[in-house]
Design a protein around this motif. Structure first.
Motif, PDB file in Angstrom:
ATOM      1  N   THR A  11       0.997 -41.369  33.008  1.00 21.63           N
ATOM      2  CA  THR A  11       0.655 -40.718  31.299  1.00 21.63           C
ATOM      3  C   THR A  11      -0.886 -40.719  31.221  1.00 21.63           C
ATOM      4  OG1 THR A  11       0.965 -42.801  30.073  1.00 21.63           O
ATOM      5  CG2 THR A  11       2.919 -41.155  30.317  1.00 21.63           C
ATOM      6  N   CYS A 100       2.447 -37.759  28.427  1.00 15.98           N
ATOM      7  CA  CYS A 100       2.065 -36.466  29.104  1.00 15.98           C
ATOM      8  C   CYS A 100       3.017 -35.516  28.805  1.00 15.98           C
ATOM      9  CB  CYS A 100       1.730 -36.911  30.706  1.00 15.98           C
ATOM     10  SG  CYS A 100       1.265 -35.130  31.256  1.00 15.98           S
ATOM     11  N   SER A 101       3.001 -34.606  27.843  1.00 11.38           N
ATOM     12  CA  SER A 101       3.904 -33.920  27.507  1.00 11.38           C
ATOM     13  C   SER A 101       4.425 -32.641  28.556  1.00 11.38           C
ATOM     14  CB  SER A 101       3.834 -33.286  25.951  1.00 11.38           C
ATOM     15  OG  SER A 101       2.599 -32.448  25.976  1.00 11.38           O
ATOM     16  N   ASN A 102       3.637 -32.448  29.321  1.00  7.85           N
ATOM     17  CA  ASN A 102       3.898 -31.445  30.441  1.00  7.85           C
ATOM     18  C   ASN A 102       4.359 -32.029  31.489  1.00  7.85           C
ATOM     19  OD1 ASN A 102       3.534 -29.986  32.523  1.00  7.85           O
ATOM     20  ND2 ASN A 102       1.827 -28.702  31.797  1.00  7.85           N
ATOM     21  N   GLU A 105       2.903 -31.514  34.944  1.00  5.57           N
ATOM     22  CA  GLU A 105       1.862 -32.170  35.051  1.00  5.57           C
ATOM     23  C   GLU A 105       2.083 -33.757  35.339  1.00  5.57           C
ATOM     24  OE1 GLU A 105      -2.591 -33.210  32.596  1.00  5.57           O
ATOM     25  OE2 GLU A 105      -1.228 -31.698  32.271  1.00  5.57           O
ATOM     26  N   HIS A 106       2.787 -34.593  34.629  1.00  6.58           N
ATOM     27  CA  HIS A 106       3.351 -35.599  34.632  1.00  6.58           C
ATOM     28  C   HIS A 106       3.671 -36.120  35.998  1.00  6.58           C
ATOM     29  CE1 HIS A 106       5.407 -39.304  32.896  1.00  6.58           C
ATOM     30  NE2 HIS A 106       4.486 -39.748  33.570  1.00  6.58           N
ATOM     31  N   ARG A 109       1.051 -36.099  38.701  1.00  2.73           N
ATOM     32  CA  ARG A 109       0.199 -37.113  38.317  1.00  2.73           C
ATOM     33  C   ARG A 109       0.849 -38.480  39.224  1.00  2.73           C
ATOM     34  NH1 ARG A 109      -1.543 -37.399  32.103  1.00  2.73           N
ATOM     35  NH2 ARG A 109      -2.675 -35.559  31.912  1.00  2.73           N
ATOM     36  N   ASP A 150      -1.370 -37.677  23.599  1.00  2.00           N
ATOM     37  CA  ASP A 150      -0.870 -36.841  24.723  1.00  2.00           C
ATOM     38  C   ASP A 150      -2.175 -36.316  25.573  1.00  2.00           C
ATOM     39  OD1 ASP A 150       0.432 -34.801  26.331  1.00  2.00           O
ATOM     40  OD2 ASP A 150       1.104 -33.659  24.564  1.00  2.00           O
ATOM     41  N   THR A 151      -2.012 -36.695  26.850  1.00  3.40           N
ATOM     42  CA  THR A 151      -3.008 -36.391  27.875  1.00  3.40           C
ATOM     43  C   THR A 151      -2.860 -35.095  28.599  1.00  3.40           C
ATOM     44  OG1 THR A 151      -1.827 -37.844  29.558  1.00  3.40           O
ATOM     45  CG2 THR A 151      -3.462 -38.801  28.293  1.00  3.40           C
ATOM     46  N   ALA A 152      -1.943 -34.406  28.342  1.00  6.85           N
ATOM     47  CA  ALA A 152      -1.427 -33.197  29.104  1.00  6.85           C
ATOM     48  C   ALA A 152      -2.651 -32.114  28.577  1.00  6.85           C
ATOM     49  CB  ALA A 152       0.078 -32.727  28.732  1.00  6.85           C
ATOM     50  N   GLY A 153      -2.864 -31.483  29.897  1.00  3.76           N
ATOM     51  CA  GLY A 153      -3.944 -30.561  29.896  1.00  3.76           C
ATOM     52  C   GLY A 153      -5.206 -30.974  29.532  1.00  3.76           C
TER      53      GLY A 153
END
Length: 169
Positions: A11, A100-102, A105-106, A109, A150-153
């Motif tokens: 995340t 990480c809400s995506n 993407e999570h 990673r 939230d680290t997404a994007g």
């Protein structure tokens, strides 16, 4: 002040905790590193890694040093133990949940992570996406206050800027 940075692998919690500690001039305490060191000496760590981390954090807090903890922290009992450390030290606790809400993407990673023997005493291996998903099923819902990032994007710097803004530091 005790800052406990929590979240599933991948995340971005370690990246944020590593940025936050020097920003605050705080001690950085990674539970994975403690557990890897115990494993290197033949100690199969689970609760032992957390117990050592609680003690080291308490020592630093009693010296007046802020502490940034980097830990998955999936259970209410471990979250309660960190609150107990802060209470025993007579210092405030800030819980930070990194997500990480995506899902795509999570997953990316998690799948591109690599082992870093210098940081984990050579005993840590990156989780698989399947193990992260299994871990997510065991992640207990949060109770009480926390800062959620939230680290997404976001780039690492954008996520850190968001964290600093949420913390007011």
């Amino acid at each position: 002040m005790l800052y406990v940075t929590s979240g599933l692998p991948g995340t971005g919690k370690s990246t944020l905790a590593r940025q936050l500690a020097p920003h605050l001039r705080a001690a950085y305490l990674r539970v994975d590193t403690v557990e890897a060191a115990l494993l290197r000496f033949g100690i199969q760590a689970s609760v032992e890694g957390y117990a050592v981390s609680y003690a080291v954090a308490l020592d630093n807090l009693r010296l007046g040093t802020a502490v940034v903890v980097d830990v998955v922290n999936p259970l209410a009992v471990t979250r309660g133990a960190w609150a107990g450390v802060a209470a025993e030290a007579g210092t405030p606790l800030v819980n930070i949940e990194v997500v990480c809400s995506n899902p795509a993407e999570h997953r990316r990673r998690v799948e591109v992570r690599h082992d870093d023997p210098a940081n984990r005493a050579g005993e840590w291996t990156p989780p698989t996406w399947a193990s992260v998903q299994a871990f997510a099923q065991e992640f207990e819902p949060w109770q009480g206050e926390r800062v959620v990032v939230d680290t997404a994007g976001r780039t690492a710097e954008e996520a850190f800027t968001a964290l600093r803004a949420a913390l007011g530091v």
